[in-house]
Each structure stands twice: as C-alpha cells, then as structure tokens.
Design an enzyme around this catalytic site. Structure first.
Site, PDB file in Angstrom:
ATOM      1  N   GLY A 250       3.496 -11.254   3.214  1.00 52.40           N
ATOM      2  CA  GLY A 250       2.612 -10.698   2.191  1.00 52.40           C
ATOM      3  C   GLY A 250       1.130 -10.828   2.415  1.00 52.40           C
ATOM      4  N   PRO A 285       5.583 -13.266   8.086  1.00 54.31           N
ATOM      5  CA  PRO A 285       4.489 -12.294   8.122  1.00 54.31           C
ATOM      6  C   PRO A 285       4.875 -11.058   8.932  1.00 54.31           C
ATOM      7  CG  PRO A 285       4.101 -13.993   9.759  1.00 54.31           C
ATOM      8  CD  PRO A 285       5.361 -14.403   9.014  1.00 54.31           C
ATOM      9  N   ARG A 287       2.746  -7.511   8.416  1.00 59.90           N
ATOM     10  CA  ARG A 287       1.478  -6.781   8.524  1.00 59.90           C
ATOM     11  C   ARG A 287       0.386  -7.596   9.212  1.00 59.90           C
ATOM     12  NH1 ARG A 287       0.259  -2.819   4.611  1.00 59.90           N
ATOM     13  NH2 ARG A 287       1.765  -3.886   3.280  1.00 59.90           N
ATOM     14  N   CYS A 353       2.919  20.922   5.102  1.00 63.01           N
ATOM     15  CA  CYS A 353       2.696  21.800   3.950  1.00 63.01           C
ATOM     16  C   CYS A 353       2.772  21.049   2.628  1.00 63.01           C
ATOM     17  CB  CYS A 353       3.728  22.906   3.970  1.00 63.01           C
ATOM     18  SG  CYS A 353       3.688  23.765   5.527  1.00 63.01           S
TER      19      CYS A 353
HETATM   20  N1  LLP Z   1       9.659 -10.663   3.913  1.00 67.65           N
HETATM   21  C1  LLP Z   1      10.250  -9.832   3.038  1.00 67.65           C
HETATM   22  C2  LLP Z   1      11.464 -10.259   2.353  1.00 67.65           C
HETATM   23  C3  LLP Z   1       9.693  -8.565   2.792  1.00 67.65           C
HETATM   24  O1  LLP Z   1      10.273  -7.748   1.914  1.00 67.65           O
HETATM   25  C4  LLP Z   1       8.516  -8.169   3.486  1.00 67.65           C
HETATM   26  C5  LLP Z   1       7.925  -6.862   3.249  1.00 67.65           C
HETATM   27  C6  LLP Z   1       7.948  -9.071   4.399  1.00 67.65           C
HETATM   28  C7  LLP Z   1       8.536 -10.308   4.578  1.00 67.65           C
HETATM   29  C8  LLP Z   1       6.714  -8.756   5.193  1.00 67.65           C
HETATM   30  O2  LLP Z   1       5.619  -8.564   4.381  1.00 67.65           O
HETATM   31  P1  LLP Z   1       4.151  -8.398   5.019  1.00 67.65           P
HETATM   32  O3  LLP Z   1       3.776  -9.710   5.631  1.00 67.65           O
HETATM   33  O4  LLP Z   1       4.233  -7.321   6.040  1.00 67.65           O
HETATM   34  O5  LLP Z   1       3.324  -8.023   3.862  1.00 67.65           O
HETATM   35  N2  LLP Z   1       5.710  -0.160   3.564  1.00 67.65           N
HETATM   36  C9  LLP Z   1       4.748  -0.941   2.820  1.00 67.65           C
HETATM   37  C10 LLP Z   1       5.031  -2.428   2.914  1.00 67.65           C
HETATM   38  C11 LLP Z   1       6.380  -2.840   2.397  1.00 67.65           C
HETATM   39  C12 LLP Z   1       6.642  -4.308   2.574  1.00 67.65           C
HETATM   40  C13 LLP Z   1       8.019  -4.648   2.188  1.00 67.65           C
HETATM   41  N3  LLP Z   1       8.385  -6.013   2.399  1.00 67.65           N
HETATM   42  C14 LLP Z   1       3.344  -0.625   3.304  1.00 67.65           C
HETATM   43  O6  LLP Z   1       3.176   0.226   4.172  1.00 67.65           O
HETATM   44  O7  LLP Z   1       2.390  -1.173   2.783  1.00 67.65           O
END
Ligand code: LLP
Length: 424
Positions: A250, A285, A287, A353
C-alpha cells in the site's frame, strides 16, 4: 536538475535527459523505439533493485520478509530479478502461483492472499507447500481444512483482518474499511481463530491485513498497526500464538507532486507497534518496488485542433495503460527529445473509441510533431498487467534496461495473437 518545474526526471536517478534526449539508465529511449517500436513499456533494472533493497533495509531492525506483490507487475523476467535479489512473493491467484513455479521459486517463499480462492487454487498451493494462506472467509477456511485433510498435511493459515481503517489513493483501491469486501471483521476473526485452534488441518501461523494502495500519508498505517497489535495481543492472551504478521502493501509513490512517506518512515511506524510482538513481519509492497521503474513510450500519431482545443493523438491507448481512465490517475508525459520550442497546452489522448481514452487534459508540453516520442511516467506498476486487447489492439512489448543494454522481456502481440484462442 532540469529547469522545468516538477519534471519527473528530477526525482529519479534512473531516467535522465542527456543532451536533451531521455535515457533509461544508459540507453536512449529513442534507440529502443527504433528497434522495438511503440507503444512499449520500458523498465529500469537498477530502479527495481534499488527500491527492493531500500524497502528491506528500512526493516533491517526486525525479522522480516519482503513478499513482492506479484499483481503489480508479473513479467517473468522481473519476478526472476526479484527472486534472485532475495524476494519472497505475495500472490492472489493460481495464475500467479504458476508464474512463480515456472521460474523455480519455492513455495516457502510464497504467501497467498485474495478474497476468493477456489478449490483448485488451494489444492495447487498446498501441493507447492506455500508459506501462508491469508484466508478471507469462514467457508474458505473450511475449504482449506478439507483440502489439507485430503493431503493429510495441516495448512499454514492466517486470517486477513479487516481493521476498519480506510486508506488509498482512490475509492477503487481502498480496501480496509468495514464496508469493503476484504478481510474478516474483528469479532468474527477472533471467533474463527479460537474455533480452529484444535483443528488438525489448520495450523495458525499468522495474521494478515492490507488497507489499500497508493497510500500517501502515515496516518492510516498508524491506525492499522495499532488495531493489529491489539488484536494479536488478544490472540496471544487467549493462547493462539503466531509466527507471522503480514501487514500487506500500500505504500504510495510519487507520480506528479505527491509526497509519499519514505520506506524508512513507513517502516518506523510499523516496527514500533508490531516489532515487540515477537512475530516475523511480512510486507507485500508492489507499487513502491516497480511503479517508478517504468515508463510507457509512445509516438505521436496526429495533432489536431478542435473548437480551440489541441489534441495530441498518440499510439498508446487506454487498453495499454488504463490507470488514468480507471482511477483518474495523473501520469506526467514529457517529450523524449527536448527542444527549445514553445510550450502549448494539449489533451494527450489515445486512438480508442471512448472519451475516457485520455491520458492527460490541458497538459503543458513543448510543441510536438507526428512521429515524436513521448514518455508516460510511473507506469511500472499496474501498467502492462492491466492492459487488454480492447478495440482489438495487440498488447505492447516490454523491455528491461540494464546499464547500457536492453532486452525484450515480452514480445509485442500480433494480430494473430488476438484470434489465437477463438473458433475460426
Ligand atoms: N497485498 C495485497 C493483499 C493487495 O491486495 C495489494 C494490492 C498489495 C499487497 C500491493 O499493494 P501496493 O503495494 O502495490 O499498493 N490496480 C490498482 C491497484 C490495486 C491494488 C490492489 N491490491 C492501481 O493501478 O492503482
């Protein structure tokens, strides 16, 4: 520093302008476009490794395991790169498990999150002897116990607690509040842990949570670690000991002018509350590891003015990169070759489109011509992975840069690929 304010090239050492030509590490983006065409995703190997190592370093004071969230970018070459750097992995489907097994990752380095696991997925993960199942419903727990009984091996399990703490850059990617489908509420989770303490087929190993994505302040994390710590203490006092606390992912990244916490700041608040509980921390992590490492390279197809507005029509579209359309995300666009020309304001749009197929509105950019290359920044996470064939557009290629060389890590799809699985 470039003279332009808020230029993405100013805040990453891995992409930079040399003699006014944008480079990824030591490779000019123009040379990649010449050889591999556009649109194309380009990733910096050094950027991914630096982010991964930085994240781990931030948690050095406590036993921890970084489980890269495969969903952010599951290209096999990137998974292999991270595996070799020592990463474990967080998966959410049998497909992601398959990817990891294909590159030889051991089940011991895999945790399985996700809101709805099927019997087949559970079976495959049990067969792979994964580290942890993060369970999100009572019936899923029953299914897990059933399948574990079938192979006569207790399943290593955690419940995903819904801590009722919202966080995230957009309502679509906030997951931790009570109204969300994710996880299990406090009382129900407590009841399930106690009910299954004696189960021969469920072996309680941990507790997990994940409150959202692209989180830009420490406040929601702070609230969540507080709730998790209280929950784990309560569990421990009722005789349920755990080995792992999985705090999910997150942590946000900077796309334009955001100011996300650093990994160190994030780690500090997590460690302060969860460190003393005596469990290994798992972090997921996605992103933060791959997001800033990628750009999407696209070529200007046409320019037009209509009712006084300027449109730059490029060869990438919402099917290639959907974050702007789906989450109103702002990903800056800059020219690959800078000139001293005038700056204009334009909408940068794709050929699909739909009105929603726009990357940016009223964006300041130097005057460009058809054929010029543009870079769309911050597309390493949730970029290619969310691409589709909408409008029967083949998905783009992906390239990994390593110093002065680059390699194609996914070839561009062809028209043939579009119909391969269909009845003819
Ligand atoms: N762990 C779990 C259980 C998750 O559901 C997620 C992301 C992560 C880890 C990784 O989260 P991060 O560190 O990447 O924030 N498609 C969306 C993002 C969806 C994230 C879903 N879960 C976007 O493009 O912003």
């Amino acid at each position: 520093m470039s003279q332009r304010p808020n230029d993405p090239a100013d805040y990453t050492p891995f992409f930079s302008y040399r003699d006014n030509a944008l480079c990824c590490e030591g490779v000019s983006l123009s040379s990649i476009a010449e050889q591999a065409l556009t649109p194309i995703y380009i990733y910096s190997r050094a950027s991914i490794l630096a982010a991964f190592r930085g994240f781990g370093h931030a948690f050095r004071a406590v036993p921890h395991t970084i489980c890269y969230a495969v969903k952010a970018n599951s290209n096999l070459s990137l998974l292999r790169l991270l595996a070799r750097a020592g990463s474990s992995f967080d998966i959410v489907s049998g497909g992601e498990l398959y990817r990891l097994l294909q590159i030889g990752v051991s089940g011991r380095r895999i945790v399985f999150s996700g809101v709805g696991k099927s019997r087949e997925e559970i079976r495959e993960a049990l067969r792979a002897r994964i580290l942890l199942f993060n369970v999100e419903a009572e019936s899923e727990l029953e299914l897990l116990a059933e399948e574990a009984a079938r192979v006569r091996r207790p399943a290593p399990a955690a419940l995903r607690l819904n801590p009722d703490v919202g966080g995230g850059g957009h309502p679509h990617i906030s997951t931790g509040s009570h109204q969300h489908k994710f996880g299990i509420g406090w009382d129900d989770a407590m009841a399930l842990y106690t009910a299954k303490v004696q189960s021969p087929w469920i072996s309680w190993r941990g507790l997990s949570t994940h409150i959202g994505s692209q989180i830009l302040s420490l406040a929601p994390f702070r609230r969540a670690v507080g709730r998790i710590a209280s929950f784990v203490r309560l569990l421990q006092s009722s005789g349920v000991g755990l080995s792992f606390i999985d705090f999910g992912g997150g942590l946000g990244v900077r796309y334009t002018s955001e100011n996300p916490p650093t990994a160190e700041q994030y780690a500090k608040i997590v460690i302060r509350k969860l460190g003393p509980l005596g469990c290994r921390l798992l972090l997921e992590p996605g992103r933060a590891i791959v997001g800033p490492a990628g750009i999407l390279l696209t070529r200007v197809l046409h320019l037009k003015s209509s009712y006084g507005k300027t449109f730059i029509i490029v060869d990438a579209a919402m099917n290639d990169f959907i974050r702007p359309a789906l989450y109103d995300a702002i990903h800056p666009v800059t020219p690959v070759v800078r000139n001293a020309g005038k700056t204009l304001r334009a909408d940068i749009v794709g050929p699909v489109c739909e009105t929603g197929d726009a990357f940016l509105h009223d964006w300041p950019i130097q005057t460009v011509q058809p054929g010029d290359l543009l870079a769309l920044w911050g597309t390493g996470a949730y970029g290619f992975i969310q691409a589709s064939n909408y409008n029967s557009r083949p998905r783009p290629a992906e390239v990994l840069v390593n110093g002065k060389v680059f390699s194609t890590i996914r070839r561009r799809e062809s028209n043939r690929d579009l119909i391969r699985e269909e009845l003819r």
